[in-house]
Write an enzyme that holds these catalytic residues in place. Structure first.
Site, PDB file in Angstrom:
ATOM      1  N   GLU A 117       0.685  -1.191  -0.092  1.00 47.66           N
ATOM      2  CA  GLU A 117       0.022  -0.074  -0.033  1.00 47.66           C
ATOM      3  C   GLU A 117       0.747   1.129  -0.131  1.00 47.66           C
ATOM      4  OE1 GLU A 117      -2.205   1.290   3.562  1.00 47.66           O
ATOM      5  OE2 GLU A 117      -1.812  -0.803   4.299  1.00 47.66           O
TER       6      GLU A 117
ATOM      7  N   SER B 199      -8.058   5.235   8.253  1.00 45.90           N
ATOM      8  CA  SER B 199      -8.796   4.713   9.643  1.00 45.90           C
ATOM      9  C   SER B 199      -7.633   5.084  10.705  1.00 45.90           C
ATOM     10  CB  SER B 199      -9.080   3.447   9.530  1.00 45.90           C
ATOM     11  OG  SER B 199      -9.618   3.023   8.496  1.00 45.90           O
TER      12      SER B 199
ATOM     13  N   SER C 236      -0.327   6.723   8.724  1.00 40.44           N
ATOM     14  CA  SER C 236       1.180   6.344   8.499  1.00 40.44           C
ATOM     15  C   SER C 236       1.949   7.474   8.144  1.00 40.44           C
ATOM     16  CB  SER C 236       1.314   5.377   7.531  1.00 40.44           C
ATOM     17  OG  SER C 236       0.900   4.085   8.000  1.00 40.44           O
TER      18      SER C 236
ATOM     19  N   ARG D 172       8.711   4.363   6.445  1.00 42.10           N
ATOM     20  CA  ARG D 172       7.711   4.341   7.333  1.00 42.10           C
ATOM     21  C   ARG D 172       8.380   4.870   8.640  1.00 42.10           C
ATOM     22  NH1 ARG D 172       4.438   2.216  11.290  1.00 42.10           N
ATOM     23  NH2 ARG D 172       2.103   2.779  10.948  1.00 42.10           N
TER      24      ARG D 172
END
Lengths: 777, 373
Positions: free
Chosen positions: B138, B192, B195, B207
């Protein structure tokens, strides 16, 4: 400990409560109180005052030597005198009692000249008028954060084992940290209604580097809305029973499992409250409270880590009402910190966190007394200790309302510092066994101290034959100490790590509390007298020996002397039943070589080399030990042209020789022995105080003068003698110079544990690894 | 002239991003279909195209964001329109059933999917609709999609915008800008959960961290606190509310600014702090609660993003994700927070296609020239 008026359900701030507490137990020493400070939080009030305590102390004074004393006259006179020492009192109670408490204080405040009371905390404003009306003192408000930091610095510096890490599933759940010689810099994360992140760089330099509005108030306010539960404690209880995964969206709810390429496990929370975005489902109060607790703890932990990383700080302390002794929040915060820093940073908590504001406010008001110039010590007799609020351990703690928590700190006469000869002051741990971790040893020692209590009580009474009420006081002492032992059985972590030293120190504090300053004074006097008579004979005997023989005889003498230890039950039994138990007999008791720990050969080899420049000798018992064991040994060192510094206790503990006693003894021995005489005169033999009144020895808290002398004389040998100082403590202490640690194990349980029998000998001679800087400053 | 022969994938061209709350679907509608092609085109492909392009709502919960449609786009040699469709992840099984009913598997197309749902629903696609998913990471998709959309622009306008005068509510205005030289950037994706990525080039990123306090938390808490059901409803309430009735401000505690620490009286000291009081709990409105929830979550994201930007030494912070959809309260608040707390050092940037970049990235993967294809 204190009585209470039952629950505080409903209107915890109502004033009409009466308390049936024995206030004299709580507000002790109020008559002499001066300087007040108060910290009023959302639910708890913390009151601080400075007072003086009148204590009986045993003083020894030399008789006039110009008059030739008759045979059988004692060497010195002992008189019990009143001494005034300073003490800080801190009391914590629910705000509901504030009115009653202020009334009590007003009624008992006799001779104070105080005109103001320092106040801090959110409630200081709210209760200002009440305080001013009741106490007739002007309320002087101090900045909350400044007080907090001041208090934090104070406890970190003065209370050993103040900070701890919390591990919910470990035994023990508290792991205490050593006092670091340099407490700065650190990060303090105060979680009150909001969160403040403060970087503290020195005593006066700190900065709020960040914060967050998501804090304890968010947990409380949002929690109350979600669960219709009013009290903070109840919310935490709800949370501890809930399942957050019913409310939170986990990584596995999105991925079906872990998000492996990023190393995010399936159980990780992806979205807090992510499952509650629906109206088809009801969620339990417990689950919502738990989810909220995780959300807030994780968020704070994450911010703390970001700030710790940005400012390159690894010591991070957490405080504020959100934390305050609650295992639930300490656990979630610890978890969060571990997660976000991958273990690089540890979440640290403080035993006296709740008192920081009050301590700081007090210190602000006491600046003219320079409280930071002194060292302070936690008084175990007068302090409540850390309570576990974990319901498994202490089911009663949930009904804590109405209890009063206390902390007392004694101002020490001497400023305490590290022994400059510690290899690594930051990793030095005085105690050999941590009884919080070692449950077998804990069982044994708690039993041992309980068992010895009768004898201690008996001796205390006997030490004051002219005072009939001594029996009563001794009984009170017995109750107090027994109660402490019972508390420690339940909560070994109450005063930091439990150790033989802390058990001994607690006993000394309790004895002092009931005015038994020196139960052994007469025994010490008798033994000193007796031993002095043999001194010259012993020295002459030694002089007749060859060098090799003499060295061995000196060490054996030192060890035999060390058998005379009233602190050891096995010995006190013998001494009690057979007062004639002599020096020669003691030698018979000693284990033959090879000893349990036997470095004698290395020691002798060393003695054949260059003499030491200066030896620092931590002495132990009075009587035969110091006079017939230590002095001949010291004498030999002096003859080898090694300077000697004799370090003895500042105050009495068991039959240990105190500094004032040792001064008289040295004078007397000098009178008989020209070697000692010239050494004293030429300042090659010096007496210093250790700064301690403990039968054990903490090399990180020693009299500053001792440290200076040690440094100036370029001390290159440290001798530590006796079970309390060389076995229970310092057995593993690493020094930057040569050291001798010697003792006779006078306890069969301990001897067995070390792999030997009773009266086994430990003779440990250690040389620091080469290349170590011998004189670090 | 082609050096590498690119085998064009068969229509239909979809990219799908299955998140925790929403499924984002992009569909490329070819507009250059030749008559010959038209004839060859199988019926169900035609019907899919017609169904998707002639409707703006699908079932009860599917929505096409018509205003986001990218027109006259040339992709892989074909020209057409890119459509942006979303529906709740809860409806995923109904979607898969539809795929079965429309006999999607007969089209022999590859279904490129990203987001957690690509993994979670993989076996459902297989067993229910005989469809194989090409699962994609993703974060890769997010970055590729974002850079692509930015590069083609938004129907002649820039994709990117920022707020001028973010610290001045009266004069705070939305301004388009270009993301010509986007690296390094801190990319904050608010779905939701959240990141946060430090992006140094198209394929070099890490990340940095994430937080579970995201869009899901806003909606979840709002539903519990106000009984609302949808994001739109929650935002609508929030737009009418006043969070200062719920939050304790610095001035509520100190009577004004906390000067010792340079904190303004109007700063929030404790989110939901007033709700510790029973009286205040009883008198509070749902709108105020919704607003406080929105402000709390937004400020927290801003605060974490800012710390990450400082730690990573990146000045450009790009906020994306569907939490920001129709949510000017949050975008302005983020712009303000970045500017104010960094004393103008940091700049908050936003993108028009907020939450669709993952899906676009998945579609690009379908069209990527590859040896295996």
């Amino acid at each position: 400990m204190a009585g209470h008026a039952g629950g505080t359900k409903g209107g915890s701030n109502s004033m009409d409560k009466s308390i049936t507490l024995p206030p004299d137990e709580i507000f002790r020493n109020l008559e002499n109180a001066k300087r007040f400070a108060i910290d009023i939080g959302g639910s708890l009030t913390k009151l601080a005052y400075y007072s003086t305590v009148q204590h009986k102390v045993a003083k020894v004074r030399s008789f006039d030597h110009s008059v030739k004393e008759a045979e059988g006259d004692p060497l010195y006179e002992i008189s019990v005198q009143e001494e005034i020492t300073a003490r800080l009192h801190f009391i914590k109670f629910e705000n509901a009692y504030i009115g009653t408490c202020l009334d009590f204080i007003k009624d008992h405040l006799v001779n104070t000249e105080t005109k103001v009371i320092k106040a801090t905390g959110g409630g200081a404003y709210k209760f200002k008028d009440l305080i001013e009306k009741k106490l007739k003192l002007k309320v002087d408000k101090e900045d909350e954060m400044t007080c907090l930091i001041k208090g934090c610095n104070f406890v970190l510096k003065n209370i050993p084992h103040e900070a701890f890490v919390y591990a919910k599933h470990a035994d023990p759940e508290f792991r205490f940290q050593n006092t670091h010689p340099d407490i700065f810099p650190y990060l303090l994360i105060n979680i009150g209604s909001g969160v403040s992140i403060v970087k503290v760089e020195s005593e006066d330099k700190f900065e709020r580097i960040g914060g967050s509005s998501i804090g304890g108030g968010t947990f409380w306010g949002l929690g109350a809305l979600l669960t219709n539960t009013k009290r903070f404690d109840e919310l935490l209880q709800l949370a501890s029973r809930g399942q957050h995964s019913n409310v939170d969206m986990l990584v596995k709810d999105i991925y079906g499992g872990a998000y492996e390429s990023l190393g995010l496990t399936g159980d990780l929370i992806a979205s807090s409250f992510g499952k509650s975005a629906t109206t088809d489902k009801q969620f339990s109060k417990e689950d919502m409270a738990k989810s909220l607790l995780h959300m807030i703890s994780n968020d704070i932990g994450q911010l703390a880590c970001l700030y710790a990383r940005l400012h390159n700080l690894s010591r991070v302390y957490f405080g504020g009402f959100f934390i305050r002794g609650h295992p639930v929040t300490m656990h979630t915060i610890t978890y969060s910190i571990n997660f976000f820093t991958k273990g690089e940073v540890q979440a640290l908590f403080l035993r006296h966190e709740g008192y920081l504001g009050a301590i700081g406010a007090f210190l602000k008001g006491a600046e003219e007394d320079n409280p930071n110039q002194y060292s302070w010590g936690e008084n175990y007799a007068g302090s409540s200790g850390l309570m576990s609020v974990s319901p498994d351990i202490n089911p009663m703690q949930r009904a804590r309302s109405g209890t009063f928590d206390m902390l007392e700190m004694d101002r020490l006469e001497r400023q305490l510092v590290n022994l400059p000869l510690l290899q690594d002051p930051s990793s030095y741990v005085p105690d050999t066994v941590d009884l919080t971790e070692d449950s077998h040893a804990r069982e044994y020692w708690l039993y041992c101290f309980e068992d010895a209590l009768d004898g201690v009580v008996k001796r205390a009474v006997a030490s004051q034959p002219d005072m009939p009420e001594a029996v009563d006081r001794a009984e009170k002492f017995r109750q107090k100490y027994r109660h402490k032992l019972q508390t420690l059985r339940q909560q070994p972590f109450a005063y930091g790590s439990l150790t033989v030293r802390s058990l001994l120190d607690t006993r000394e504090h309790c004895l002092n509390e009931f005015n038994f300053p020196d139960p052994y004074s007469k025994i010490k006097q008798r033994e000193n007298d007796m031993a002095l008579k043999y001194y010259q004979r012993v020295v002459r005997g030694l002089e007749e020996l060859s060098w090799e023989q003499r060295q061995f005889a000196l060490v054996r003498g030192l060890l035999a002397g060390n058998v005379f230890d009233w602190g050891a039950k096995a010995v006190s039994d013998v001494l009690e039943s057979d007062p004639g138990f002599g020096f020669e007999q003691a030698k018979q008791q000693l284990q033959e070589r090879p000893w349990l720990v036997d470095a004698y050969n290395q020691w002798i080899e060393r003695l054949k080399g260059e003499p030491h420049k200066c030896a620092l000798f931590f002495v132990d018992n009075s009587g035969i030990d110091i006079i017939l064991g230590v002095f001949p040994f010291v004498r030999e060192l002096l003859i080898r042209s090694t300077q000697v510094v004799l370090a003895s206790n500042s105050g009495p503990a068991l039959n240990d020789v105190t500094n004032s006693e040792l001064q008289i003894l040295t004078e007397r021995i000098a009178g008989m022995d020209p070697v000692i005489q010239s050494a004293v005169r030429e300042d090659r033999l010096t007496l210093v105080q250790s700064g301690s009144s403990s039968p054990c020895l903490d090399l990180s808290r020693l009299d500053k003068v001792l440290a200076t002398v040690v440094r100036e004389r370029r001390t290159d040998l440290v001798v530590i003698e006796g079970m309390g100082r060389a076995i229970h403590t310092n057995y593993y202490a690493a020094l930057s110079c040569e050291s001798l640690k010697l003792a006779v194990i006078k306890n069969s349980w301990l001897a067995e544990r070390l792999g030997g029998k009773i009266f086994s000998v430990v003779f440990k001679y250690e040389v620091p690894p080469k290349g170590l800087d011998q004189h670090r400053h | 002239m082609k050096l590498i022969s690119i085998k064009k994938p068969a229509f239909p061209w979809f990219g799908m991003d299955i998140g925790g709350t929403l499924v984002k679907l992009v569909y490329f509608e070819p507009k250059d279909i030749t008559a010959e092609e038209e004839q060859e085109e199988v019926d169900n492909l035609k019907s899919i195209r017609r169904y998707l392009t002639s409707n703006v709502a699908y079932g009860k919960t599917g929505i096409r964001d018509v205003h986001l449609e990218l027109r006259n786009l040339t992709l892989c040699g074909r020209t057409g329109n890119l459509h942006f469709i979303r529906f709740p992840t809860l409806a995923m099984h109904r979607f898969i059933q539809m795929g079965r009913d429309k006999n999607f598997s007969s089209l022999h197309t590859t279904l490129c999917a990203t987001g957690g749902g690509a993994y979670k629903f993989e076996s459902d696609f297989r067993t229910m609709a005989d469809l194989e998913l090409l699962k994609l990471d993703e974060l890769d998709c997010l970055i590729h999609g974002l850079l692509y959309v930015d590069s083609v622009g938004f129907n002649g306008h820039p994709e990117c915008y920022y707020f001028e005068n973010p610290s001045d509510t009266q004069n705070c205005v939305k301004r388009p800008c270009s993301l010509d030289n986007p690296f390094p950037m801190l990319l904050v994706n608010i779905g939701s959960g959240v990141s946060i990525l430090a992006v140094y080039s198209k394929d070099n990123y890490k990340r940095v961290t994430g937080t579970s306090l995201g869009g899901g938390t806003f909606l979840g808490l709002c539903c519990l606190l106000t009984g609302c059901e949808t994001f739109e409803e929650a935002l609508e309430m929030a737009s009418k509310g006043d969070s200062t009735n719920v939050d304790k401000l610095v001035k509520d505690i100190y009577g004004g600014d906390y000067e010792r620490f340079g904190l303004q009286g109007s700063a929030v000291a404790s989110s939901f702090g007033h709700m510790m009081s029973k009286e205040k709990r009883e008198s509070i409105s749902k709108e105020d609660l919704a607003r406080a929830t929105l402000v709390t979550i937004t400020n927290n994201i801003g605060s974490i993003a800012r710390m990450c930007a400082v730690n990573e030494k990146i000045e450009r912070v790009v906020f994306v994700g569907n939490f920001l959809r129709i949510n000017t309260v949050s975008t302005k608040l983020l712009a303000y927070a970045m500017d104010f707390w960094s004393k103008g050092q940091l700049k908050a940037l936003f993108l028009e296609h907020e939450g669709y970049f993952g899906a676009v990235g998945a579609l690009l993967e379908l069209l990527k020239p590859s040896e295996e294809a």
